[in-house]
Design a protein around this motif. Structure first.
Motif, PDB file in Angstrom:
ATOM      1  N   UNK A 184      25.735  -1.150  15.677  1.00 35.67           N
ATOM      2  CA  UNK A 184      25.643   0.236  16.141  1.00 35.67           C
ATOM      3  C   UNK A 184      24.312   0.486  16.841  1.00 35.67           C
ATOM      4  N   UNK A 185      23.234  -0.113  16.331  1.00 36.90           N
ATOM      5  CA  UNK A 185      21.894   0.162  16.855  1.00 36.90           C
ATOM      6  C   UNK A 185      21.322  -1.005  17.657  1.00 36.90           C
ATOM      7  N   UNK A 186      22.175  -1.922  18.124  1.00 38.39           N
ATOM      8  CA  UNK A 186      21.657  -3.106  18.814  1.00 38.39           C
ATOM      9  C   UNK A 186      20.982  -2.774  20.141  1.00 38.39           C
ATOM     10  N   UNK A 187      21.227  -1.601  20.683  1.00 37.74           N
ATOM     11  CA  UNK A 187      20.574  -1.216  21.945  1.00 37.74           C
ATOM     12  C   UNK A 187      19.140  -0.732  21.754  1.00 37.74           C
ATOM     13  N   UNK A 188      18.704  -0.500  20.516  1.00 36.47           N
ATOM     14  CA  UNK A 188      17.328  -0.045  20.269  1.00 36.47           C
ATOM     15  C   UNK A 188      16.626  -0.973  19.270  1.00 36.47           C
ATOM     16  N   UNK A 189      16.980  -2.263  19.277  1.00 36.76           N
ATOM     17  CA  UNK A 189      16.417  -3.196  18.304  1.00 36.76           C
ATOM     18  C   UNK A 189      14.901  -3.317  18.419  1.00 36.76           C
ATOM     19  N   UNK A 190      14.359  -3.031  19.582  1.00 32.03           N
ATOM     20  CA  UNK A 190      12.918  -3.145  19.764  1.00 32.03           C
ATOM     21  C   UNK A 190      12.113  -2.079  19.042  1.00 32.03           C
ATOM     22  N   UNK A 191      12.774  -0.999  18.618  1.00 35.23           N
ATOM     23  CA  UNK A 191      12.033   0.114  18.009  1.00 35.23           C
ATOM     24  C   UNK A 191      12.523   0.490  16.617  1.00 35.23           C
ATOM     25  N   UNK A 192      13.580  -0.147  16.135  1.00 42.07           N
ATOM     26  CA  UNK A 192      14.153   0.237  14.845  1.00 42.07           C
ATOM     27  C   UNK A 192      13.999  -0.903  13.843  1.00 42.07           C
ATOM     28  N   UNK A 193      13.774  -0.518  12.571  1.00 44.88           N
ATOM     29  CA  UNK A 193      13.745  -1.480  11.475  1.00 44.88           C
ATOM     30  C   UNK A 193      14.827  -1.119  10.465  1.00 44.88           C
ATOM     31  N   UNK A 194      15.280  -2.124   9.722  1.00 46.44           N
ATOM     32  CA  UNK A 194      16.381  -1.931   8.787  1.00 46.44           C
ATOM     33  C   UNK A 194      15.913  -2.131   7.349  1.00 46.44           C
ATOM     34  N   UNK A 195      16.515  -1.362   6.448  1.00 43.65           N
ATOM     35  CA  UNK A 195      16.353  -1.523   5.003  1.00 43.65           C
ATOM     36  C   UNK A 195      17.751  -1.496   4.412  1.00 43.65           C
ATOM     37  N   UNK A 196      18.082  -2.483   3.582  1.00 42.97           N
ATOM     38  CA  UNK A 196      19.451  -2.591   3.072  1.00 42.97           C
ATOM     39  C   UNK A 196      19.491  -2.411   1.560  1.00 42.97           C
ATOM     40  N   UNK A 197      20.409  -1.543   1.115  1.00 45.15           N
ATOM     41  CA  UNK A 197      20.647  -1.281  -0.307  1.00 45.15           C
ATOM     42  C   UNK A 197      22.049  -1.768  -0.642  1.00 45.15           C
ATOM     43  N   UNK A 198      22.190  -2.557  -1.717  1.00 41.65           N
ATOM     44  CA  UNK A 198      23.535  -3.021  -2.070  1.00 41.65           C
ATOM     45  C   UNK A 198      24.083  -2.211  -3.240  1.00 41.65           C
ATOM     46  N   UNK A 199      25.377  -1.923  -3.156  1.00 38.16           N
ATOM     47  CA  UNK A 199      26.050  -1.125  -4.185  1.00 38.16           C
ATOM     48  C   UNK A 199      27.167  -1.899  -4.863  1.00 38.16           C
ATOM     49  N   UNK A 200      27.239  -3.183  -4.595  1.00 32.89           N
ATOM     50  CA  UNK A 200      28.263  -4.011  -5.230  1.00 32.89           C
ATOM     51  C   UNK A 200      27.647  -5.326  -5.641  1.00 32.89           C
ATOM     52  N   UNK A 201      28.293  -6.417  -5.210  1.00 38.93           N
ATOM     53  CA  UNK A 201      27.715  -7.733  -5.456  1.00 38.93           C
ATOM     54  C   UNK A 201      26.474  -7.908  -4.576  1.00 38.93           C
ATOM     55  N   UNK A 202      25.568  -8.757  -5.036  1.00 35.42           N
ATOM     56  CA  UNK A 202      24.323  -8.981  -4.306  1.00 35.42           C
ATOM     57  C   UNK A 202      24.597  -9.495  -2.904  1.00 35.42           C
ATOM     58  N   UNK A 226      18.216 -19.105  -2.879  1.00 40.80           N
ATOM     59  CA  UNK A 226      18.374 -19.463  -4.291  1.00 40.80           C
ATOM     60  C   UNK A 226      19.073 -18.352  -5.058  1.00 40.80           C
ATOM     61  N   UNK A 227      18.643 -17.117  -4.815  1.00 40.25           N
ATOM     62  CA  UNK A 227      19.214 -15.981  -5.533  1.00 40.25           C
ATOM     63  C   UNK A 227      20.692 -15.799  -5.204  1.00 40.25           C
ATOM     64  N   UNK A 228      21.055 -16.035  -3.940  1.00 41.73           N
ATOM     65  CA  UNK A 228      22.421 -15.797  -3.510  1.00 41.73           C
ATOM     66  C   UNK A 228      23.382 -16.896  -3.952  1.00 41.73           C
ATOM     67  N   UNK A 229      22.921 -18.147  -3.980  1.00 40.99           N
ATOM     68  CA  UNK A 229      23.849 -19.260  -4.178  1.00 40.99           C
ATOM     69  C   UNK A 229      23.637 -20.067  -5.459  1.00 40.99           C
ATOM     70  N   UNK A 230      22.454 -19.979  -6.059  1.00 44.03           N
ATOM     71  CA  UNK A 230      22.183 -20.786  -7.231  1.00 44.03           C
ATOM     72  C   UNK A 230      21.957 -19.900  -8.459  1.00 44.03           C
TER      73      UNK A 230
END
Length: 268
Positions: free
Chosen positions: A54-72, A258-262
């Protein structure tokens, strides 16, 4: 700071979104869905991928933070019970970020001389719907092989932990700005032959696929799929663009793997 919240429609995600929206209002953040400084995604890796596109046209100015609500999730640094800590981190933001490379995809269709440019965070694949796929594979402009099989997967370093890994590809650290090509059920016998091994392609090279002239190819780019048009060629290259994640407590790559697979309990 301008904030946008991008969520999936899961019950828990919507609940967390409502809570986070209220906290942002109480702490006087500016909500701006069109041109944010920070995009907070709530859900999982699929939600983060959708927000990226959705925001790929402004990647130079935007940063992302991700919160998970299910499995890691692989890209998610925060749990849904850590919203208060997340808001505090945003209040003390100093602009730090960590970046991951992206995949540049240029598709040329037989019925249009103008190429279509796409970006992938994880990977792109080319497959056929109902028969063996046949395509010439060029690396750096030179013919490498004629591939026959179910398809090919071209992945980024972070995408190497996704579909590529399930195909037997290597896991690559994102500091190495390379792409990886992995076969999907290739045909190898006395008549047909492929390398039968994942290939790591240098950042200055590109991979070009020139498939046989059929119309039932399916091109996937992360979660999106494109089909129904005759493809003349597809070029893959590491993009000059990158995705930026806000670096509050961003987990190091190998810790993330490691956290995701082991899991820490199996690491000792």
């Amino acid at each position: 700071m301008k904030i946008a919240i991008f969520t999936n429609d899961g019950r828990q995600s919507l609940k967390v979104t409502q809570k986070l929206q209220k906290k942002f209002e109480d702490t006087h953040f500016v909500m701006d869905e069109k041109n944010p400084d920070i995009v907070v995604t709530i859900g999982g890796d699929g939600t983060l991928l959708a927000a990226f596109h959705k925001y790929e046209n402004i990647l130079g100015t935007v940063r992302f933070v991700a919160v998970h609500t299910g499995h890691l999730g692989f890209y998610t640094d925060w749990r849904d019970d850590e919203i208060d800590d997340l808001v505090i981190s945003l209040q003390s933001d100093n602009g730090q970020s960590v970046s991951y490379p992206l995949l540049d995809i240029r598709v040329k269709y037989e019925d249009d001389q103008r190429p279509v440019n796409l970006l992938a965070l994880n990977e792109a694949t080319l497959k056929r719907n109902s028969a063996t796929m046949v395509t010439d594979v060029f690396v750096g402009g030179d013919l490498f092989e004629k591939f026959r099989g179910d398809g090919l997967c071209i992945s980024t370093p972070t995408g190497s932990t996704a579909y590529n890994k399930s195909l037997g590809g290597a896991v690559i650290h994102p500091n190495l700005k390379v792409l990886q090509m992995t076969e999907i059920s290739s045909i190898n016998n006395r008549v047909f032959r492929t390398l039968s091994s994942p290939m790591i392609i240098a950042p200055n090279d590109w991979v070009t696929l020139v498939p046989a002239s059929e119309c039932d190819y399916i091109l996937t780019v992360d979660q999106d799929s494109f089909h129904g048009r005759r493809i003349e060629q597809i070029r893959f290259k590491i993009s000059n663009k990158s995705i930026q994640f806000a670096k509050y407590r961003h987990m190091q790559f190998w810790q993330r793997v490691q956290d995701a697979f082991i899991g820490a309990e199996y690491a000792n």
